[in-house]
Design an enzyme around this catalytic site. Structure first.
Site, PDB file in Angstrom:
ATOM      1  N   HIS A  63      -6.332  -4.847   3.733  1.00  0.00           N
ATOM      2  CA  HIS A  63      -6.346  -4.578   1.905  1.00  0.00           C
ATOM      3  C   HIS A  63      -6.089  -5.208   1.297  1.00  0.00           C
ATOM      4  CE1 HIS A  63      -2.586  -2.647   2.859  1.00  0.00           C
ATOM      5  NE2 HIS A  63      -2.037  -2.884   1.845  1.00  0.00           N
ATOM      6  N   SER A 108       2.538  -5.206   2.202  1.00  0.00           N
ATOM      7  CA  SER A 108       1.976  -5.640   2.961  1.00  0.00           C
ATOM      8  C   SER A 108       1.146  -6.861   3.969  1.00  0.00           C
ATOM      9  CB  SER A 108       0.359  -5.088   2.456  1.00  0.00           C
ATOM     10  OG  SER A 108       0.512  -3.195   2.469  1.00  0.00           O
ATOM     11  N   ASP A 153      -7.435  -3.055   9.358  1.00  0.00           N
ATOM     12  CA  ASP A 153      -6.883  -2.990   8.539  1.00  0.00           C
ATOM     13  C   ASP A 153      -6.321  -4.506   8.710  1.00  0.00           C
ATOM     14  OD1 ASP A 153      -5.948  -3.045   5.995  1.00  0.00           O
ATOM     15  OD2 ASP A 153      -5.168  -1.134   5.710  1.00  0.00           O
TER      16      ASP A 153
END
Length: 361
Positions: free
Chosen positions: A99, A213, A130
């Site tokens: 992402h 992230s 992911d």
């Protein structure tokens, strides 16, 4: 549990929060034993400026880990946002979240060995877990790969540090503990999320903010044990982030996926179970989620071989009740390809069961 990947990816300008700052100061005070005077072994109060040897040792341990690992944590910028990444090897491979890369094919990467942004290209993205791998176009001298640990070293209560670029603040570090293991969480599709259901996640109290992230969750042995990916959100409408509840993809999954991408250019063995259907959530007469309707059952797939067909409504997989696509994904995440499970479904108003040998995503 639903979780928001946008909590790990920065969008828009950074905002200051006195509450967040206060919480961070309090956490550090507790970690380093400076919350106030405490009794000595003799019963006399210790002066506030007295620091125990244990506190000094812990502080030095933190600093050693930061010096060891932070040079391997990079900032990854795309055209519409930024996140973090970890140098995986000396060949310029960097692991991050799917992402974070989104639909981009090229990136600007800022490494610890210099302020100048370096160009990188996408090797492959695997939204189902992911994860993604990018590679520097030119590998600079002194590029340092991180040391990745093993899953059996991860324990609840373990002190961990989260490293990345929250809110665009590169080379930032937060601290916490491993709060739980084996969590299954589902990403939202909004805010750039992949909508993936992720199994065996590491839950941590270390702060995970936009931009974290793809960074590193690290133990006090300077080993990466996970990739911070999600922060939990309150499920109520308009709910905000739930402080102190974040999730990281475990190192075992990272190694499995990344090694395949580097070797083959893609994931060839996901280890993830599937029914081999496309489906949609259906509701009952009170408009409450009541199951997953089979839209198509792939020819030769697990469901089709077991006799399921379009129009059937799946209501249970094994002991797990199925009400939505998310709950179906979470139930399947607890199984492995090749396992046999009993699937309960409704056809023409009648409940039926079938034994299904699960396929693979």
């Amino acid at each position: 549990m639903d979780a928001s990947p946008s909590r790990g990816r920065r969008r828009g300008p950074a905002r200051r929060s006195s509450l967040s700052l206060a919480a961070g100061v309090c956490a550090l005070a507790l970690a380093f034993g400076c919350a106030g005077p405490s009794p000595s072994p003799s019963g006399a109060p210790v002066q506030p400026n007295a620091v125990s040897q244990g506190t000094v040792d812990l502080e030095e341990r933190y600093q050693t880990v930061i010096n060891d690992v932070l040079p391997s944590v990079v900032q990854v910028a795309t055209g519409d946002g930024l996140g973090s990444g970890i140098v995986y090897d000396g060949k310029g491979h960097i692991v991050t979240n799917a992402h974070v890369v989104g639909g981009a094919k090229s990136f600007e990467v800022t490494v610890a060995t210099g302020e100048k942004a370096l160009r990188a290209s996408l090797v492959s993205s695997y939204p189902e877990q992911d994860l993604a791998v990018i590679r520097l176009d030119d590998v600079p001298d002194g590029l340092k790969a991180a040391d990745f640990g093993t899953a059996d070293e991860v324990q609840v209560g373990q002190i961990v540090l989260a490293m990345g670029s929250p809110l665009g603040l590169s080379s930032s570090v937060t601290q916490g503990i491993v709060s739980a293991l084996g969590r299954t969480v589902s990403e939202s599709r909004g805010g750039g999320g992949t909508g993936a259901t992720l199994a065996d996640m590491v839950q941590t109290s270390a702060a995970i903010n936009p931009g974290n992230s793809g960074g590193a969750l690290v133990n006090l042995e300077s080993e990466v044990i996970g990739i911070p990916t999600l922060a939990a959100t309150d499920p109520e409408p308009g709910g905000s982030a739930a402080p102190g509840i974040g999730f990281a993809i475990p190192v075992s999954t990272v190694r499995k996926v990344v090694d395949q991408i580097i070797e083959n250019g893609r994931v060839t063995d996901s280890g993830r179970a599937a029914l081999d259907i496309t489906g949609r959530t259906v509701v009952d007469d009170d408009y409450r989620p009541a199951g997953v309707a089979v839209v198509t059952a792939g020819e030769g797939g697990a469901a089709e071989k077991a006799g399921l067909r379009a129009g059937d409504v799946i209501t249970r997989v094994g002991d797990s009740r199925i009400t939505t696509i998310t709950s179906l994904s979470e139930a399947l995440a607890a199984h492995k390809p090749g396992q046999k499970v009993q699937v309960t479904y409704v056809r023409s108003g009648a409940e039926r069961t079938a034994e299904v040998t699960l396929g693979e995503i």
